[in-house]
Design an enzyme around this catalytic site. Structure first.
Site: not given
Length: 277
Positions: A2-3, A58, A264
């Protein structure tokens, strides 16, 4: 993972549901989730009121009465849910906060990567690894263009990797980095010192706008992410480049490509986002 928009959505939901609640008892079925003293974690919160829930990057910051703060990082798939007292624990429930109003706040984590630590309020910015090194929030108030010019010009890292580094700007992850770089027509492998002041101004504007827009849509559903009400985010329906490799660019029609940047997966448009050398 989750960002920022997803974590902010959880924060708002928790605020609506448990702000003002008093802790009656704490159970920790999975002790590894707590990185501070476990005995103190279970005993010191008893009788404390959840006065406020903040967010930094976060991280969720539960502010309790008498100057205690619980720092919670959801990591990959951590989720909170509020259940009636007496409801059985879930298979992956790691912490249960029993509330005096006959409810329980569950922390569930399928991957078991999430972590919590209890500190004296004010010490979190000094003692919690990761939290103390965060860069500014991606907001109009905190993220100044002068700051971006300074840190981008003195670095020679690829811009995608640079944005993922939370010590530079807090809260940006893989999804929103791809989105804002596409919006700004910046190749993800362009080095930060090759970006003009005009391009940095555009990038700043797009970072702030995209995070606000994603938050308004309750974030993006990633794997099993859902908010405190069990609802999934809707921003995945608004994504313009992330997850669209081999599909036409929504701006020019060129086939989007996917490469690895800093290990990534990274999607970009080879026509709109030309690498500066």
């Amino acid at each position: 993972m989750p960002e920022l928009p997803e974590v902010e959505t959880v924060r708002r939901g928790l605020t609506n549901l448990v702000k003002g609640a008093i802790i009656r008892k704490v159970e920790v079925p999975y002790p590894k989730v707590v990185t501070s003293d476990l005995t103190a974690f279970k005993s010191d919160l008893v009788g404390r009121t959840i006065e406020k829930i903040d967010r930094r990057g976060k991280y969720l910051l539960f502010r309790f009465s008498n100057d205690l703060t619980m720092v919670s990082h959801l990591r990959m798939e951590g989720q909170y849910s509020v259940e009636p007292e007496g409801d059985p624990l879930r298979k992956h429930t790691e912490v249960v906060f029993h509330l005096e109003d006959e409810r329980q706040l569950f922390y569930n984590d399928t991957r078991r990567f999430g972590r919590m630590t209890l500190v004296k309020t004010g010490d979190e910015l000094v003692s919690v690894s990761g939290l103390k090194d965060l860069g500014p929030e991606p907001t109009e108030e905190d993220l100044k263009l002068s700051y971006m010019k300074e840190i981008f010009n003195r670095s020679h890292r690829m811009v995608k990797t640079f944005l993922l580094d939370q010590s530079n700007i807090a809260g940006l992850g893989n999804i929103y980095c791809d989105e804002v770089l596409w919006m700004s027509k910046i190749h993800p492998e362009t080095t930060t010192d090759k970006l003009s002041d005009r391009k940095l101004s555009e990038l700043r504007k797009n970072i702030i706008a995209e995070i606000n827009r994603a938050t308004a849509h309750h974030g993006t559903t990633v794997h099993s992410f859902s908010n405190i009400f069990g609802e999934t985010g809707q921003f995945q329906n608004e994504l313009q480049v992330y997850g669209r490799a081999k599909l036409p660019c929504l701006r020019c029609g060129t086939t989007l490509e996917k490469i690895k940047v800093g290990q990534r997966g990274t999607t970009f448009c080879p026509k709109c986002q030309v690498k500066k050398v």
